[in-house]
Write a protein that holds these residues in place. Structure first.
Motif, PDB file in Angstrom:
ATOM      1  N   UNK A 111       0.816  -1.216   0.000  1.00 52.97           N
ATOM      2  CA  UNK A 111       0.000   0.000   0.000  1.00 52.97           C
ATOM      3  C   UNK A 111       0.851   1.269   0.000  1.00 52.97           C
ATOM      4  N   UNK A 112       1.893   1.370   0.879  1.00 56.64           N
ATOM      5  CA  UNK A 112       2.694   2.611   0.860  1.00 56.64           C
ATOM      6  C   UNK A 112       3.352   2.861  -0.496  1.00 56.64           C
ATOM      7  N   UNK A 113       3.840   1.800  -1.147  1.00 53.98           N
ATOM      8  CA  UNK A 113       4.450   1.991  -2.468  1.00 53.98           C
ATOM      9  C   UNK A 113       3.405   2.495  -3.459  1.00 53.98           C
ATOM     10  N   UNK A 114       2.195   1.936  -3.346  1.00 53.02           N
ATOM     11  CA  UNK A 114       1.124   2.362  -4.238  1.00 53.02           C
ATOM     12  C   UNK A 114       0.824   3.851  -4.024  1.00 53.02           C
ATOM     13  N   UNK A 115       0.818   4.299  -2.728  1.00 54.38           N
ATOM     14  CA  UNK A 115       0.553   5.724  -2.461  1.00 54.38           C
ATOM     15  C   UNK A 115       1.632   6.595  -3.088  1.00 54.38           C
ATOM     16  N   UNK A 116       2.890   6.157  -2.980  1.00 56.26           N
ATOM     17  CA  UNK A 116       3.972   6.927  -3.581  1.00 56.26           C
ATOM     18  C   UNK A 116       3.762   7.025  -5.092  1.00 56.26           C
ATOM     19  N   UNK A 117       3.422   5.889  -5.667  1.00 59.63           N
ATOM     20  CA  UNK A 117       3.186   5.857  -7.110  1.00 59.63           C
ATOM     21  C   UNK A 117       2.067   6.836  -7.470  1.00 59.63           C
ATOM     22  N   UNK A 118       0.993   6.811  -6.680  1.00 57.38           N
ATOM     23  CA  UNK A 118      -0.166   7.658  -6.921  1.00 57.38           C
ATOM     24  C   UNK A 118       0.245   9.128  -6.907  1.00 57.38           C
ATOM     25  N   UNK A 119       1.171   9.476  -6.017  1.00 56.51           N
ATOM     26  CA  UNK A 119       1.584  10.878  -5.895  1.00 56.51           C
ATOM     27  C   UNK A 119       2.380  11.347  -7.105  1.00 56.51           C
ATOM     28  N   UNK A 120       3.159  10.452  -7.713  1.00 56.39           N
ATOM     29  CA  UNK A 120       4.051  10.906  -8.778  1.00 56.39           C
ATOM     30  C   UNK A 120       3.547  10.589 -10.179  1.00 56.39           C
ATOM     31  N   UNK A 121       2.563   9.719 -10.293  1.00 56.33           N
ATOM     32  CA  UNK A 121       2.171   9.317 -11.650  1.00 56.33           C
ATOM     33  C   UNK A 121       1.364  10.414 -12.331  1.00 56.33           C
ATOM     34  N   UNK A 122       1.494  10.491 -13.660  1.00 54.02           N
ATOM     35  CA  UNK A 122       0.795  11.545 -14.393  1.00 54.02           C
ATOM     36  C   UNK A 122      -0.026  10.987 -15.545  1.00 54.02           C
ATOM     37  N   UNK A 123       0.120   9.713 -15.821  1.00 57.53           N
ATOM     38  CA  UNK A 123      -0.456   9.171 -17.056  1.00 57.53           C
ATOM     39  C   UNK A 123      -1.907   8.722 -16.907  1.00 57.53           C
ATOM     40  N   UNK A 124      -2.384   8.603 -15.684  1.00 61.23           N
ATOM     41  CA  UNK A 124      -3.689   7.969 -15.505  1.00 61.23           C
ATOM     42  C   UNK A 124      -4.711   8.916 -14.882  1.00 61.23           C
TER      43      UNK A 124
END
Lengths: 123, 912
Positions: free
Chosen positions: B158-171
């Motif tokens: 979950x924490x990795x997913x949150x980090x991903x959510x913060x930086x991703x721009x494509x979705x």
């Protein structure tokens, strides 16, 4: 030279059917509603000796014109009190007649000019 | 416009034939009457007037014919005539028509069913809105098992997913989901159901909105301490709540905790795992995971922004993955100089099916396609023979003026008629096959999810998507289009040969010769067709042979346990009501109670069933020894067992001792290892007495190895045994166990009494996966068995069709050569010579076909490598056997005509 439609039936049917169709349209344009016999007689009278129509050949042409919507038909009573089919020009048929008349005139005019041409005119 | 109007009128005229002719007759009558009257008016006698009128009208018959042709479409009417003629032919010779339709129905039916499956599982768009914009995003981490530098797709924490959510721009939006099994109770029976643990956006991304109630909110799925809520699947709602719309707010016991129902998702939606019936927010069911950086068990589904291409999204995900690695630098297989973790985006459609399943599908499609080709060749041959038989009739038709096109068209129509009837029968067969399949198979996707060849990397998420695909198998528009296409092919294949041949015939020659049967040319053509058939059949037979051998090998593989008389079932103790002490006590009681039932030999518990796949694995190291060579730590399978587990399953002890009742909590920790582990870790010494430490089960501090047991194949029958370590359940508790009961009686009868015993211990405890060990082995061999059955059926049909083909050609050759044979015999040839001559010819055809077939099979059998077990795709024995069988069948098919040739009476042959 008399042309028998029946004789040339196999060889040049389309051309003659086309010509005959034009004659039918013109006849109906001039005389209004008419039965098959009346149309045949009229074409005979106009063409005189030049065209010996086998009157029967007219009927497939009438059928084709009706299928194409150029003429309409309905049952009526003939001069001698028989049931007969009466044909009349439709609006589409009138339009077609105009177009084809124009076409025909242009073609004949063109051909005339070619025939009038003599060898020396080209020099 | 004019032309179209005329065509339609003529088309209508073709159907209603009579009105027009009556009208013409009346018109002609009126015409003649008018002309006669006119003639009389100008002075003719009535008789003469009538005669002249008729003359002037011209040939009435010709006018009528012209008129009729003009009224209708002659071509169309001729077509009807030909169809009527062909149908009359079928009625006269129903056996032929029946055989032709039947073969085609088999060919088309099998192909259609196969296509429907492949289409649904591999090709059809997934049933989500704008599915082409959906992507799965995976972490990409090193795979120490596969070797240094090899990266593998991994799940998210979950924490990795949150980090991903913060930086991703494509979705546009993303969601985390994972699949698990839960126990539900309250208002009805306790049962185990598949569920998905999700974050709030999950249904929205897939374009799913609840039909009753609402979805989860962000708070409910991302913040710990939210009140427990659940979304129901349509089937569960119907089953447990009678599809009551007032279900909102009702309580459902899930894993012994009360959840409030807040919504129902639409029928047919089973989540991306394809079998979910419940949806629960992540923060509710496992709030601890919200903070665990390295607890990887979620998938990420994401909806791409419309303006971003797939490649751009993949690139953006890669970059975002690098950030994730920087924020959470440690992880499995981590080493300072090892490769960095990253992330990878894969379109949903590309994740649908694992590579090996794709190959299985294509291999089977290829096989059924070959069968179809053989069917067509056979029908071409049959029709060809029929055309030859009607040579004289055709010659006469042509001599009296029928044109070539008309003759050729006749054969086309006959072929088309057979093909179309065959297609309808085939379609019915396909529907029946799919229907039977869905009834006979426990789950529609069983063929696609059986454990596959070892060593093939799994695609993350593919199992669920395959399940979704399998649920979409049906005869739809595309499948019907496919039927049309193969029917067109069949028409072409069946009728073109005979049509060309018949229409290129010279009538004079045929009538002059008065030979009733084929010419040399025609026989040659048929021989070529039969050779093609032999080639195709040989390929199929070799495929079937390889698969049968695999199935036999698989069957003979010893998986390490004695399965006879063992019943197994799964029990999961809910963590809320069972502490480890209570759980351990429960298991001890359970063993005791079941043991006291009559007819029971032994009862054992184990955490994982043989050949089931999905057992736990963990790292192993050796605290008392020097660090070993090689990168990373070794991985072993880990199994929790009771002392009687080994006896119950018949796992042999090779060295040392098994667990005993004394190995319990508080006593020194002990483990048992399997042979593979002994060989891998202590190749030259006895493992007994060594100390190992494990990454799971609270065995970090080391435990003594007390025994070595024989290998058991836990993953799949096909998979070589891996190093395994067994822990005593009494020293390390796990809540989910597999119960194994060995009985002297029929194991099937045990289920009821064991369930009763369990209910006494805990009435709410769900039991799942009740089956005998024999059954679970059967399921584990299912895929190979089905492939072998299907291939064998196809191959047997092919063999039969080919034999018929060979027989037909040889019989025709013989009957055509009868006069020649007569002459030979009159000149002194022996019956033996004649027999040998005919057989020789058959052998020639067979050899050519077999040779080419073996070469083709050599090239094609590589494609099915993944389906084979313990057999090389070029297995010489299989090839040799097939060649021999095919050769014998070919010779047998030749023998009957050859015998007839040898029995020819020269006197009779020469006279007639």
């Amino acid at each position: 030279m008399p042309i028998s439609l029946l004789e040339t039936h196999m060889a040049k049917k389309d051309v003659h059917q086309g010509t005959l169709a034009l004659m039918v349209l013109k006849t109906l344009d001039v005389l209004g509603t008419l039965h098959g016999y009346g149309i045949a007689r009229r074409i005979e009278q106009i063409s005189g000796d030049l065209l010996t129509v086998n009157q029967g050949t007219l009927y497939p042409v009438l059928l084709k014109l009706e299928q194409e919507g150029a003429i309409g038909s309905e049952w009526g009573t003939s001069e001698n009190n028989r049931r007969a089919r009466f044909y009349s020009l439709t609006r589409a048929g009138r339009k077609q007649l105009h177009a084809e008349t124009k076409d025909w005139e242009q073609t004949t005019a063109l051909i005339e000019r070619f025939f009038a041409l003599k060898a020396e005119d080209l020099k | 416009m004019k032309a179209l109007r005329r065509f339609l009128l003529r088309f209508a005229g073709s159907i209603t034939r009579h009105g027009g002719e009556v009208r013409l007759k009346e018109e002609i009558d009126a015409h003649l009457a008018l002309q006669t009257a006119e003639n009389i008016r100008v002075g003719m006698a009535p008789e003469e007037a009538r005669r002249q009128a008729v003359l002037k009208f011209g040939a009435i018959q010709v006018v009528k014919e012209d008129y009729r042709d003009g009224r209708s479409l002659p071509a169309f009417e001729h077509l009807f005539q030909d169809i009527r003629y062909a149908l009359r032919g079928f009625r006269k010779n129903p056996g032929f028509a029946f055989a032709a339709v039947l073969t085609l129905a088999l060919g088309i039916g099998a192909n259609t069913a196969m296509f429907a499956v492949v289409h649904a599982v591999l090709l059809k768009p997934l049933p989500f809105s704008e599915a082409d914009r959906l992507m799965l995003v995976h972490l990409l981490g090193p795979d120490p098992d596969a070797g240094p530098g090899v990266m593998r797709e991994r799940t998210w924490s979950y924490p990795k997913y949150r980090t991903f959510l913060d930086v991703q721009t494509a979705f546009d939006s993303t969601a985390l989901f994972s699949s698990r099994e839960l126990s539900i109770a309250g208002d009805g029976n306790a049962e185990r159901v598949r569920a998905e643990v999700i974050t709030d956006r999950y249904p929205g991304i897939l374009g799913i909105t609840p039909i009753v109630g609402r979805g989860f909110t962000g708070q409910e799925s991302h913040l710990p301490g939210a009140s427990p809520v659940v979304l129901l699947g349509h089937a569960l709602w119907t089953r447990r709540f009678g599809a009551d719309p007032a279900v909102l707010g009702r309580e459902l016991q899930i894993n012994a905790r009360s959840y409030a129902v807040i919504g129902v998702l639409p029928a047919g939606f089973r989540g991306l795992s394809g079998d979910a019936e419940l949806w629960i927010p992540l923060s509710v069911i496992s709030p601890a995971q919200l903070g665990e950086e390295y607890s990887h068990n979620g998938y990420v589904i994401a909806r791409r922004k419309p303006e971003i291409s797939e490649q751009a999204a993949v690139a953006a995900v890669h970059v975002a993955g690098t950030y994730v690695h920087l924020a959470h630098p440690r992880g499995d297989g981590f080493s300072a100089n090892g490769p960095a973790w990253t992330a990878q985006g894969v379109s949903l459609s590309a994740s649908r099916v694992d590579v090996d399943i794709k190959q299985v599908s294509f291999a089977l499609s290829g096989a059924v396609g070959l069968l179809f080709l053989i069917t067509c060749v056979n029908l071409t041959n049959l029709h060809f023979a029929k055309a030859l038989g009607r040579k004289k009739e055709i010659a006469i038709r042509m001599a009296i003026g029928s044109n070539r096109w008309r003759v050729a068209r006749h054969f086309l129509i006959e072929g088309a008629l057979v093909s179309v009837i065959g297609a309808f029968a085939g379609l019915a067969l396909a529907v029946g096959l799919l229907e039977a399949g869905s009834i006979l198979l426990p789950r529609p996707d069983v063929l696609f999810q059986a454990p596959l060849a070892p060593g093939v990397p799994r695609l993350l998420g593919a199992a669920g998507l395959t399940r979704i695909g399998a649920a979409m198998i049906e005869v739809d528009g595309i499948v019907l289009l496919f039927v049309c296409a193969i029917t067109a092919f069949a028409i072409f294949a069946v009728s073109v040969g005979p049509a060309l041949h018949a229409s290129s015939m010279h009538p004079i020659e045929v009538i002059k010769k008065a030979v009733s049967c084929g010419t040399g040319h025609a026989v040659r053509m048929r021989a070529v067709l039969v050779t093609c058939q032999i080639v195709l059949a040989t390929v199929l037979l070799i495929g079937a042979g390889l698969l049968l051998k695999s199935a036999a090998r698989l069957h003979a593989t010893f998986i390490g346990v004695d399965a006879g008389g063992v019943l197994t079932m799964r029990v999961s103790l809910p963590g809320r009501s069972y502490s480890s002490e209570r759980g351990t006590a429960f298991y001890a009681q359970l063993v005791q109670r079941v043991m006291s039932l009559p007819g029971i030999e032994s009862v054992g518990l184990g955490s994982c069933a043989p050949v089931s796949g999905g057992c736990s694995a963990t790292g192993i190291w050796f605290p008392k020894e020097a660090p070993r060579e090689g990168s990373g730590k070794a991985i072993v399978g880990v199994h929790w067992t009771t002392p009687d587990y080994f006896a119950t399953l018949g796992v042999r002890l090779l060295r040392g001792r098994l667990f005993s009742a004394l190995d319990r909590a508080g006593q020194p920790k002990v483990v048992v290892v399997n042979e593979a582990a002994a060989r891998a870790f202590w190749p030259n010494e006895s493992p007994v007495g060594k100390v190992v430490a494990l990454g799971q089960g609270d065995f970090h501090d080391g435990a003594e190895v007390v025994g070595v047991v024989a290998n058991v194949r836990y993953h799949a029958i096909e998979a070589e045994p891996v190093p395994d370590v067994y822990l005593p359940l009494a020293q390390s508790y796990v809540p989910g166990m597999q119960v194994f009961v060995r009985t002297r009686n029929q194991p099937e009868n045990l289920e009821r009494v064991i369930r009763r015993e369990m209910r006494v211990l805990d009435p709410h405890l769900p039991i799942s996966d009740v089956r005998t060990m024999e059954q679970s082995f059967g399921e584990a061999m299912w895929r190979t068995r089905v492939a072998a059955w299907l291939f064998s059926t196809f191959a047997a049909l092919a063999l039969l069709l080919t034999a018929v083909g060979i027989f037909g050609v040889m019989a025709q050759t013989v009957s055509q050569q009868t006069p020649e044979i007569g002459v030979r015999m009159a000149l002194g040839a022996q019956r033996r010579d004649i027999l040998a001559r005919v057989l020789w010819r058959g052998l020639l055809i067979a050899t050519a076909g077999l040779g080419a077939g073996a070469v083709a099979a050599l090239a094609l059998s590589r494609l099915m490598t993944i389906l084979l077990y313990g057999v090389e795709p070029t297995d010489p024995l299989t090839f040799a056997l097939v060649v021999v069988v095919m050769g014998i069948v070919a010779l047998a098919a030749c023998y009957v005509p050859a015998r007839r040739a040898a029995r020819v009476d020269p006197l009779v042959a020469l006279r007639y």
